[in-house]
Design a protein around this motif. Structure first.
Motif, short mmCIF file in Angstrom:
data_model
loop_
_atom_site.label_atom_id
_atom_site.label_comp_id
_atom_site.label_asym_id
_atom_site.label_seq_id
_atom_site.Cartn_x
_atom_site.Cartn_y
_atom_site.Cartn_z
N LEU A 1 -5.84 -0.39 -0.60
CA LEU A 1 -5.12 0.03 0.86
C LEU A 1 -3.62 -0.12 0.56
CD1 LEU A 1 -7.83 -1.50 3.27
CD2 LEU A 1 -7.42 0.79 2.60
N LEU A 2 -3.20 -1.54 0.19
CA LEU A 2 -1.62 -1.32 0.19
C LEU A 2 -1.02 -0.48 -0.75
CD1 LEU A 2 -1.53 -5.57 0.27
CD2 LEU A 2 -1.17 -3.98 1.86
N THR A 3 -1.72 -0.22 -1.88
CA THR A 3 -1.29 0.76 -2.69
C THR A 3 -1.01 2.12 -1.97
OG1 THR A 3 -2.12 -0.27 -4.62
CG2 THR A 3 -1.59 1.88 -5.05
N ALA A 4 -1.94 2.37 -1.25
CA ALA A 4 -2.01 4.12 -0.29
C ALA A 4 -1.01 3.76 0.49
CB ALA A 4 -3.51 4.17 0.00
N GLN A 5 -0.80 2.72 1.11
CA GLN A 5 0.19 2.37 2.22
C GLN A 5 1.61 2.69 1.75
OE1 GLN A 5 0.18 -1.29 4.38
NE2 GLN A 5 1.33 -0.52 5.94
N ARG A 6 1.79 2.06 0.46
CA ARG A 6 3.27 2.00 -0.09
C ARG A 6 3.56 3.49 -0.54
NH1 ARG A 6 4.98 2.45 -5.15
NH2 ARG A 6 6.93 1.33 -5.66
N GLU A 7 2.46 4.25 -1.15
CA GLU A 7 2.68 5.54 -1.29
C GLU A 7 3.06 6.25 -0.16
OE1 GLU A 7 2.77 7.21 -4.44
OE2 GLU A 7 2.65 5.03 -5.28
N GLN A 8 2.37 6.13 0.84
CA GLN A 8 2.64 6.80 2.13
C GLN A 8 4.01 6.57 2.61
OE1 GLN A 8 1.07 9.19 3.63
NE2 GLN A 8 2.41 9.42 5.31
N LEU A 9 4.52 5.17 2.63
CA LEU A 9 5.87 4.86 2.81
C LEU A 9 6.96 5.58 1.85
CD1 LEU A 9 5.29 1.03 3.67
CD2 LEU A 9 5.92 2.99 5.29
N VAL A 10 6.54 5.63 0.52
CA VAL A 10 7.61 6.21 -0.31
C VAL A 10 7.78 7.76 0.03
CG1 VAL A 10 7.77 6.88 -2.57
CG2 VAL A 10 7.17 4.74 -2.18
N LEU A 11 6.42 8.37 0.50
CA LEU A 11 6.55 9.78 0.74
C LEU A 11 7.61 9.86 2.12
CD1 LEU A 11 3.09 11.28 0.10
CD2 LEU A 11 5.26 11.82 -1.03
N GLU A 12 7.30 8.97 3.27
CA GLU A 12 8.15 8.96 4.36
C GLU A 12 9.75 8.74 4.07
OE1 GLU A 12 8.23 6.31 8.39
OE2 GLU A 12 6.36 6.83 7.12
N ARG A 13 10.02 7.67 3.17
CA ARG A 13 11.29 7.39 2.77
C ARG A 13 11.94 8.60 2.10
NH1 ARG A 13 12.03 4.08 -2.20
NH2 ARG A 13 11.60 6.01 -3.22
#
Length: 106
Positions: free
Chosen positions: A47-59
């Motif tokens: 879950l944290l890895t998926a959230q991190r990927e989402q945040l990288v895309l948003e960044r």
């Protein structure tokens, strides 16, 4: 007569485990707790890895937007620089659109 006594199988197994198998029961409980902990930790990590990927895309999207805003700011800055030079050095003035069609004749 001893042969007429009836014992339930689960009761006999439970009694034997409590009398002779305390260490295996403790080890079984430890293995089960460890397995549940591993599964829970793996799930949270995913879950944290998926959230991190989402945040990288948003960044990345925000970074692109920021770069576009910098380009827009530079373009508007160049326009105001040209306007400032035109008014200060060349003494040009803004034309009033309502007065544009009036021709001054000498």
């Amino acid at each position: 007569m001893i042969g007429n006594e009836r014992h339930s199988l689960p009761g006999v197994i439970g009694g034997d485990l409590l009398r002779f198998g305390k260490i295996p029961v403790i080890l079984l409980i430890a293995v089960l707790v460890s397995a549940v902990t591993v599964v829970t930790t793996t799930h949270k990590t995913r879950l944290l890895t998926a959230q991190r990927e989402q945040l990288v895309l948003e960044r990345d999207a925000l970074d692109i937007e920021w770069r576009n805003l910098i380009l827009e700011e530079n373009a508007l800055g160049d326009h105001s620089r040209v306007e400032r030079i035109a008014t200060e050095k060349l003494q040009l003035q803004h034309v009033d659109p309502s007065q544009e069609n009036i021709v001054v004749q000498k």
